[in-house]
Design a protein around this motif. Sequence first.
Motif, PDB file in Angstrom:
ATOM      1  N   GLY A 172       1.045  -1.320  -0.064  1.00  0.00           N
ATOM      2  CA  GLY A 172      -0.241  -0.376   0.099  1.00  0.00           C
ATOM      3  C   GLY A 172       1.084   1.455  -0.554  1.00  0.00           C
ATOM      4  N   HIS A 182      -2.443   5.413   3.388  1.00  0.00           N
ATOM      5  CA  HIS A 182      -3.095   6.384   2.181  1.00  0.00           C
ATOM      6  C   HIS A 182      -4.055   5.091   1.771  1.00  0.00           C
ATOM      7  CE1 HIS A 182      -1.299  10.398   3.308  1.00  0.00           C
ATOM      8  NE2 HIS A 182      -0.497   9.425   4.245  1.00  0.00           N
ATOM      9  N   TYR A 183      -3.677   4.171   1.534  1.00  0.00           N
ATOM     10  CA  TYR A 183      -4.634   2.912   0.695  1.00  0.00           C
ATOM     11  C   TYR A 183      -3.469   2.231   0.509  1.00  0.00           C
ATOM     12  CZ  TYR A 183      -7.257   2.088  -4.422  1.00  0.00           C
ATOM     13  OH  TYR A 183      -7.875   1.857  -4.839  1.00  0.00           O
ATOM     14  N   SER A 184      -4.859   1.282  -0.180  1.00  0.00           N
ATOM     15  CA  SER A 184      -4.276  -0.416   0.599  1.00  0.00           C
ATOM     16  C   SER A 184      -4.983  -1.524  -0.780  1.00  0.00           C
ATOM     17  CB  SER A 184      -3.398  -1.674   1.433  1.00  0.00           C
ATOM     18  OG  SER A 184      -3.266  -2.617   1.655  1.00  0.00           O
ATOM     19  N   HIS A 188      -7.761  -3.706   1.143  1.00  0.00           N
ATOM     20  CA  HIS A 188      -9.179  -2.840   0.508  1.00  0.00           C
ATOM     21  C   HIS A 188      -9.456  -1.887   1.564  1.00  0.00           C
ATOM     22  CE1 HIS A 188      -9.391  -7.121  -0.214  1.00  0.00           C
ATOM     23  NE2 HIS A 188      -9.701  -6.926  -2.070  1.00  0.00           N
ATOM     24  N   THR A 190      -9.161   1.452   1.319  1.00  0.00           N
ATOM     25  CA  THR A 190      -9.504   2.760   0.038  1.00  0.00           C
ATOM     26  C   THR A 190      -9.390   4.572   0.646  1.00  0.00           C
ATOM     27  OG1 THR A 190     -12.078   2.889   0.036  1.00  0.00           O
ATOM     28  CG2 THR A 190     -10.087   1.556  -1.555  1.00  0.00           C
ATOM     29  N   SER A 191      -9.869   4.499   1.494  1.00  0.00           N
ATOM     30  CA  SER A 191      -9.146   5.801   2.709  1.00  0.00           C
ATOM     31  C   SER A 191      -8.581   5.751   3.350  1.00  0.00           C
ATOM     32  CB  SER A 191     -11.073   5.801   3.358  1.00  0.00           C
ATOM     33  OG  SER A 191     -10.540   5.807   4.402  1.00  0.00           O
ATOM     34  N   PRO A 192      -7.634   7.432   3.690  1.00  0.00           N
ATOM     35  CA  PRO A 192      -6.677   7.298   4.641  1.00  0.00           C
ATOM     36  C   PRO A 192      -7.253   6.510   6.393  1.00  0.00           C
ATOM     37  CG  PRO A 192      -7.190   8.982   3.414  1.00  0.00           C
ATOM     38  CD  PRO A 192      -8.502   7.643   3.219  1.00  0.00           C
ATOM     39  N   THR A 271       4.721   6.805  -2.993  1.00  0.00           N
ATOM     40  CA  THR A 271       3.852   6.236  -4.140  1.00  0.00           C
ATOM     41  C   THR A 271       5.704   5.392  -4.822  1.00  0.00           C
ATOM     42  OG1 THR A 271       3.635   7.560  -5.916  1.00  0.00           O
ATOM     43  CG2 THR A 271       2.204   7.058  -4.338  1.00  0.00           C
TER      44      THR A 271
END
Length: 408
Positions: A172, A182-184, A188, A190-192, A271
Amino acid sequence: MHKSTNKRCKSNGKVARSGRVARSNGIDQTEKARNAARIIRTIWKNPLISRYEIAERLHLERSTITHQVNRLLELGLITEISEGQAGPAGGRKPIHLAINKDYGYIIGIEMQVEAYSVVAVNLAGEVLRFKTAEKLITPEHFIQEVLEIALNFAEEMGGTERLIGVGVGMGGIIDSERGLIHYSIPLHLTSPLDFAGAIAERTRIPFLIGNDANCCSWGELAFHKADGLKNFLFTLVQFRSGNVAIQEYGGVGVGFGIVIDSKVYTGTNFTAGEFRSAYWTDGNRAQFSIPYEEIMTVTKNPQILERFTRELARNVALFVNTFNLNKVFIGGDIEAYDLDAPAIFAEEIRHNWMYPTPPACEATYSTLGEKAVSYGAAGMLLYRIFTSTHLPVDYEGDQDPLVLSLHL
């Protein structure tokens, strides 16, 4: 030989936080904490170093070295190992110093969708205990699941008294400095998610979280520090057999841990290292040009495995040669297969190289296999400790100075 006493004190799975900093002079105490951090970092990076050599490297007064080393010995953080050879002029033989590897232990956890692995290591990176188990992880119970895995494993290790902290690695986009997920995609999220804040509400045991491939890089930095690693790439390859992983992305996951000038590079938005092949085709659920239906068979079909490895190596070659990296680690599940991945990587790196002299980059397996992420997560926490700028060894209280150095 100096006999040290370990004065660490914890209770009920929580790090005690009572006590005040002995502070007759704030500036003086800050300077002492800074010098202590520099000294213990020097010992950590240079096992079997003498007091004299530390003073020479850090340009500190011998009296400062003597005071700080004695305090570190008293706390049990370092130990006297052996006597060296006297110099040409004779005199006392120097006594070598090293980190006390048995001062405490660190837990590293890899969180996956349908399983987890957990490892305990000492301060030398020696594996004390390891296990992996199947467990369906859901976003709603993620924090509690991580905490339970850590505390249950600590009980198997004899309790939390000697536990310094816990590192967690997962796929993530993760801000490891602030403890924010932040995202993975695999989990699953999908929000911080404020991982650090949620954990702090439940326990005072230090927890750090990081991207799985980045954790592998921290592990190499922390546990292979004497190898002079400065600029390298960790290529993490994971083959998942769970139904969720197979259905969503073919069960094959690849990520990079990037190290430039001995620092893990996470990028502007954390990222860096997220990967999709330059040959990827639109609509393919997998990360590569190989169709989803074929890549699902990568662990059973040697031809698909070699084709997959070749495409990955071509992507890596461009990156390695562009940034002039001197080493590529290949880690994760791919290490268990009958394939010479380092040779394929080396071949593609040479093919991509434009000069007559050979590229100065070695490709090698990491040798950690299924432990790569969990071991690296432990290394992430250890690296944070020993690269801290302050180590408050004169703290008047019962909190562990290594925990204090994490600044959590």
